[in-house]
Scaffold this active site. Sequence first.
Site, PDB file in Angstrom:
ATOM      1  N   THR A   1      -9.364 167.257  -0.375  1.00 32.09           N
ATOM      2  CA  THR A   1     -10.828 166.525  -0.493  1.00 32.09           C
ATOM      3  C   THR A   1     -12.388 166.812  -0.765  1.00 32.09           C
ATOM      4  OG1 THR A   1      -9.438 164.996   0.964  1.00 32.09           O
ATOM      5  CG2 THR A   1     -11.711 164.927   1.264  1.00 32.09           C
TER       6      THR A   1
ATOM      7  N   CYS B   1      -8.318 163.792   8.568  1.00 28.58           N
ATOM      8  CA  CYS B   1      -8.843 163.485   7.259  1.00 28.58           C
ATOM      9  C   CYS B   1      -9.903 161.988   7.636  1.00 28.58           C
ATOM     10  CB  CYS B   1      -8.277 162.383   6.827  1.00 28.58           C
ATOM     11  SG  CYS B   1      -6.734 163.749   5.232  1.00 28.58           S
TER      12      CYS B   1
HETATM   13  C1  UDX Z   1      -4.631 159.343   5.931  1.00 27.75           C
HETATM   14  C2  UDX Z   1      -4.507 158.505   5.085  1.00 27.75           C
HETATM   15  O1  UDX Z   1      -4.127 157.381   5.428  1.00 27.75           O
HETATM   16  C3  UDX Z   1      -4.461 159.332   4.131  1.00 27.75           C
HETATM   17  O2  UDX Z   1      -4.277 157.935   2.537  1.00 27.75           O
HETATM   18  C4  UDX Z   1      -5.203 160.640   3.742  1.00 27.75           C
HETATM   19  O3  UDX Z   1      -4.852 161.739   2.417  1.00 27.75           O
HETATM   20  C5  UDX Z   1      -5.368 161.354   4.950  1.00 27.75           C
HETATM   21  O4  UDX Z   1      -5.549 161.091   5.770  1.00 27.75           O
HETATM   22  P1  UDX Z   1      -3.088 160.373   7.788  1.00 27.75           P
HETATM   23  O5  UDX Z   1      -5.199 161.243   8.140  1.00 27.75           O
HETATM   24  O6  UDX Z   1      -2.284 160.993   7.924  1.00 27.75           O
HETATM   25  O7  UDX Z   1      -3.573 160.101   6.155  1.00 27.75           O
HETATM   26  O8  UDX Z   1      -2.954 159.258   8.688  1.00 27.75           O
HETATM   27  P2  UDX Z   1      -3.359 157.401   8.944  1.00 27.75           P
HETATM   28  O9  UDX Z   1      -1.713 157.595   9.337  1.00 27.75           O
HETATM   29  O10 UDX Z   1      -3.978 156.901   8.253  1.00 27.75           O
HETATM   30  O11 UDX Z   1      -3.257 157.247  10.097  1.00 27.75           O
HETATM   31  C6  UDX Z   1      -5.047 158.135  10.659  1.00 27.75           C
HETATM   32  C7  UDX Z   1      -5.234 157.878  12.058  1.00 27.75           C
HETATM   33  O12 UDX Z   1      -5.485 155.953  12.156  1.00 27.75           O
HETATM   34  C8  UDX Z   1      -4.441 157.992  13.090  1.00 27.75           C
HETATM   35  O13 UDX Z   1      -5.063 158.408  14.507  1.00 27.75           O
HETATM   36  C9  UDX Z   1      -3.223 156.682  13.385  1.00 27.75           C
HETATM   37  O14 UDX Z   1      -3.212 156.426  14.940  1.00 27.75           O
HETATM   38  C10 UDX Z   1      -4.559 155.320  13.535  1.00 27.75           C
HETATM   39  N1  UDX Z   1      -4.297 154.127  12.946  1.00 27.75           N
HETATM   40  C11 UDX Z   1      -3.870 154.012  11.632  1.00 27.75           C
HETATM   41  C12 UDX Z   1      -5.603 153.314  13.699  1.00 27.75           C
HETATM   42  O15 UDX Z   1      -5.666 153.600  15.120  1.00 27.75           O
HETATM   43  N2  UDX Z   1      -4.823 151.691  13.650  1.00 27.75           N
HETATM   44  C13 UDX Z   1      -4.087 151.375  12.573  1.00 27.75           C
HETATM   45  O16 UDX Z   1      -3.850 150.414  12.314  1.00 27.75           O
HETATM   46  C14 UDX Z   1      -3.912 152.683  11.283  1.00 27.75           C
END
Ligand code: UDX
Length: 477
Positions: free
Chosen positions: A129, A288
């Site tokens: 990224t 991310c």
């Molecule tokens: C994210 C993006 O989804 C992905 O497309 C990008 O390439 C990298 O960043 P990731 O960091 O693996 O992926 O996790 P993700 O499942 O998106 O969750 C991110 C954070 O948000 C986690 O801490 C999760 O607990 C939190 N989250 C997610 C919430 O608090 N509420 C939600 O509804 C969804």
Amino acid sequence: MPDSRVTASVNICVIGSGYVGLVAAVCFAEMGHLVVCVDNNEDKVAQLQRGETPIYEAQLPELLARHRNKGVTFTTDLAAGIHPAEAVFIAVGTPQGNSGAADLSYVEAVVSQIAQVMNGYKVLVEKSTVPVYTNEWITRCMHRHGVAPEQFDVVSNPEFLREGTAVGDFLHPDRIVVGANNERSADLLRRIYAPLTEGRYYEQADALPGPCSAAEPAKLVVTSAQSAEIIKHASNAFLAMKISFINAVANLAESVDADIEDIALGMGLDARVGPRFLRAGLGYGGSCFPKDVAAFSWVAEQQGVDFRLLSEVRKINERQLDLFFEKIHSALWTLRGKKIAALGLAFKADTDDIRDSPAIALIRRLLDAGVKVTAYDPAAMAVAQRALPASESMMYAADPYAAAEDADALVILTEWKEFASLDLHRLNRALKFPILIDGRNLYSPTVMRDNGFTYVSVGRPAVYASTQGRPRRNPAE
Ligand code: UDX
């Protein structure tokens, strides 16, 4: 049936074997390409050569076993990886610098090294990224090192994979974005992704199952390099905004005794809003969202564009942790000397990653407040042990019930599935007081009250157990 593994092979070099690089390398091999994955960390390369995966990621060990030493090899020798390659994917770290901007020094170092060993036309692909205009900087860097313009192109091909489901996300993507400034380089990327976009991969008997199919193959969008760079940052910032939005609504819901789970359901049924990323809780973490919101904010500032919305997204996220800490404090009255069981260390379920984990940040605050913490996580204990202070106030348990033993309260910090189906009777008996403070809303308040718990969650009214009728602990147990 034609097998995409033999019909359309492209020689690919992937530089970096972190989450993005390793998953990309192994999945490109799964798609039938010949991949060399280069990393300068000798231990990691040796581990991969032995077939061990350095990260916890579903399906990765199986795919690595399938393609190691066939479709994908690992080396520390950059030239050996670059020489046969038509496409060179740069997937090295872009950590957050002090200003919030992404630190691109690893990208620059790799580009300089590539320039030294160029042996013909290649497409350099940004997979990490990166902020908008990085493609231009890469181009400039190659020129400065004396590589002629006709010897290379730079393409942006951002990765959208989520940790925990990274392999599935790669092979069954919502979309593939290719930011190319000419047809020659766009065509190479089209060829690389053809097994997915033409659906041939999904026809293979041993293809990994997922939402894409031969009838509904993956979609590939070609844009300019700048647009692709922005698509990545804007997508992550938008998802982070959705989480902060629902968390702000959760705080409002709490103040008027409404229920955020009902609200999210009611909102999410509107197809324009959608149900995903509306889970209120402790806020987002990971490698991310925090970094990308900061980096995108910095990009806007550099361009003189007013995008303060992004700082609000970040502030709401930080405040969410403060509010949760206050909830624990008020449920326990005083904190010093109390014993708390913490379920969850990873930043989300299905990963052992603790980078920017709200769970870790919260545990640190509890320790600072004089609390004794006993933690359990199905995957992240070893890595958390290295990050959290080694002290007798910080203990680890083999399972949730052992963590709960004699604790004044239990807190849920990560949304692991197994934390949503605990034996409530057993948990109640293990705890000193049946108090559960849930940062991920994994239980129904009514069920918890019926099981004798005081239950505090996010965006929903707290319920209080009457101590009468609570199963007594048998001192002999
Ligand atoms: C994210 C993006 O989804 C992905 O497309 C990008 O390439 C990298 O960043 P990731 O960091 O693996 O992926 O996790 P993700 O499942 O998106 O969750 C991110 C954070 O948000 C986690 O801490 C999760 O607990 C939190 N989250 C997610 C919430 O608090 N509420 C939600 O509804 C969804």
